[in-house]
Design an enzyme around this catalytic site. Structure first.
Site: not given
Ligand code: SAJ
Length: 440
Positions: A222, A276
């Site tokens: 991720k 993010c």
């Protein structure tokens, strides 16, 4: 309860789920598991959010296709209920954790919310519970933070009294339900059997590949996929600076570069925002902060992307000077305040940094954004009296703009700086405006 018994309850959807943290990730995953037939308990600190969810009303801003109807349906069906009381977790078979994992000004992860959840969950969770962290984590966090904290809080042992895994979320505001249902996931378990049980659970809602792995791999994937994007964007931004310096057009260069096999140059622009991309490269880097690994590219890419709002001001200052004006005292229209086109999300918005610099330099910043109530309204009326306009976000609502109408809206207008390749340079110049753009 052992894993095999849990697998059976997952397979027949009698496993009782809980999701701790009902933000945009937790709320969506709660609703989708409830839709899949599971009994889901949502645990949320904010009472107003608990109340809204139990009324079947989405407590999030922004446009999330399908979420409002889905939430109303599953709450009405009694398959999703929210609470602020951790004691209700005692009868849950699976607990998903979806709380924020930000980094501080020194790029160090702040796991306060995650630790608080583990401290609250440990004493009440029943034997054999499967705990899955969906929040994005620095590599090593599951083994060095989550496992010890949960073992201490529960007085139990991982893979004996409870099972532990990490399945990082891959959702994007504006596409929550779509991404959740159609984007592949990595099910990282502390043991292969745990990873398989996780994959069996997520297979109930994900119509895409589910890859099993260990926790470190899931943590690495991720944070790496977002660091990859950040580095790619930084490369495009650096090529844009080169093109400006040598009189090239970065968009033409990018188009032709991407015709070369295996190239996929990203888009240069006015900066990189959101919750993010600016954060996850630092989480990846933190994974080796105590090891002797010289990280040069990842921090450099962050520096390039963070410098783009200042670059926009430099372009603006140069164009104003060409018009015989100075930045101090100028009235600057800032078009777009969200971090992303067609979104109302302003987290880490490059426009925020741009406005800070403009005001620091003595300019007046007039903000417009069709997606943000306090800045929406008639664009042409808003920019009246502006000396220059700076386009920061490529909202679809801006695509109608023709330069002559901008010029007519403000007789003082002399400059247009395009940060998202929205305008045609020739049309801007034809409207007697001085044109500057990222990438020439
Ligand atoms: N941006 C550029 N150039 C590009 C792409 C983006 O300057 O070529 C800027 C955008 O303007 C924005 C920022 O970067 O300010 C981030 O844009 P994004 O498209 O990456 O959108 P995010 O931040 O919502 O990224 C999320 C990420 N998803 C998760 O972390 C789960 C990312 O991995 C996804 O690729 C992205 O959504 C997506 O496209 O779904």
């Amino acid at each position: 309860m052992g894993l095999s018994e849990l697998r059976t309850k997952i397979d027949d959807r009698t496993a009782r789920l809980a999701v701790v943290g009902l933000g945009y990730v937790g709320l969506a995953v709660s609703a989708v598991f409830a839709e899949a037939g599971f009994d889901v308990l949502g645990v949320e600190l904010r009472p107003e959010r608990v109340e809204s969810i139990n009324e079947g009303v989405v407590p999030l801003s922004g446009n999330e296709p399908g979420l409002a109807d889905l939430l109303a349906e599953v709450v009405k069906a009694g398959r999703l209920h929210a609470t602020g009381d951790y004691a209700n977790l005692k009868d849950r078979d699976v607990v998903l954790i979806a709380v924020e994992t930000p980094v501080d000004e020194n790029h160090v992860p702040r796991y306060d919310a995650l630790r608080a959840v583990l401290t609250g969950l440990g004493p009440v969770m029943k034997a054999g519970t499967l705990v899955i962290v969906e929040s994005t984590l620095a590599p090593g966090t599951m083994d060095n933070v989550v496992r010890p904290r949960l073992e201490e809080a529960s007085s139990g042992k991982q893979n004996q009294d409870f099972y532990l895994g990490h399945c990082p979320e891959r959702v994007m505001p504006g596409r929550l339900l779509k991404n959740l249902r159609t984007v592949s996931r990595v099910a990282g378990g502390m043991t292969p059997e745990t990873a398989e049980a996780m994959a069996a659970l997520y297979r109930k809602i994900v119509q895409a590949e589910l890859d099993t792995a260990d926790c470190v791999t899931a943590e690495l994937v991720k944070t790496t996929e977002n660091a990859y994007r950040d580095v790619q964007i930084a490369f495009a931004n650096e090529v844009a600076l080169i093109c400006e310096a040598v009189g090239g057009d970065v968009w033409k260069v990018r188009e032709l570069v991407n015709k070369s096999p295996g190239r996929q140059m990203h888009m240069p622009g006015a900066g990189v925002g959101g919750h993010c991309i600016p954060k996850d490269p630092w989480l990846l880097a933190h994974g080796v902060s105590d090891k002797d690994v010289p990280l040069r590219l990842i921090p450099a890419a962050r520096a390039v992307n963070d410098s783009m709002p200042l670059h926009m001001v430099d372009l603006l200052r140069g164009a104003l000077r060409e018009a015989g004006r100075e930045l101090p005292g100028a009235r600057i229209g800032v078009l777009g305040y969200a971090y992303l086109e067609d979104s109302d999300d302003t987290r880490n918005s490059p426009s925020e940094e741009l406005v800070r610099i403009l005001r620091e330099q003595g300019a007046e910043a007039v903000i417009h954004d069709p997606w943000i109530p306090e800045y929406s309204g008639d664009l042409l009326a808003r920019i009246r009296g502006c000396d220059a306009l700076v386009l920061m976000v490529g909202h679809s609502a801006y695509r109608w703009i023709d330069p002559p109408s901008l010029k007519a809206a403000s007789e003082r207008l002399r400059v247009l700086v395009d940060g998202r390749h929205l305008f045609d340079a020739g049309e801007v110049t034809a409207a007697t405006l001085i044109h500057r753009a990222v990438g020439g």
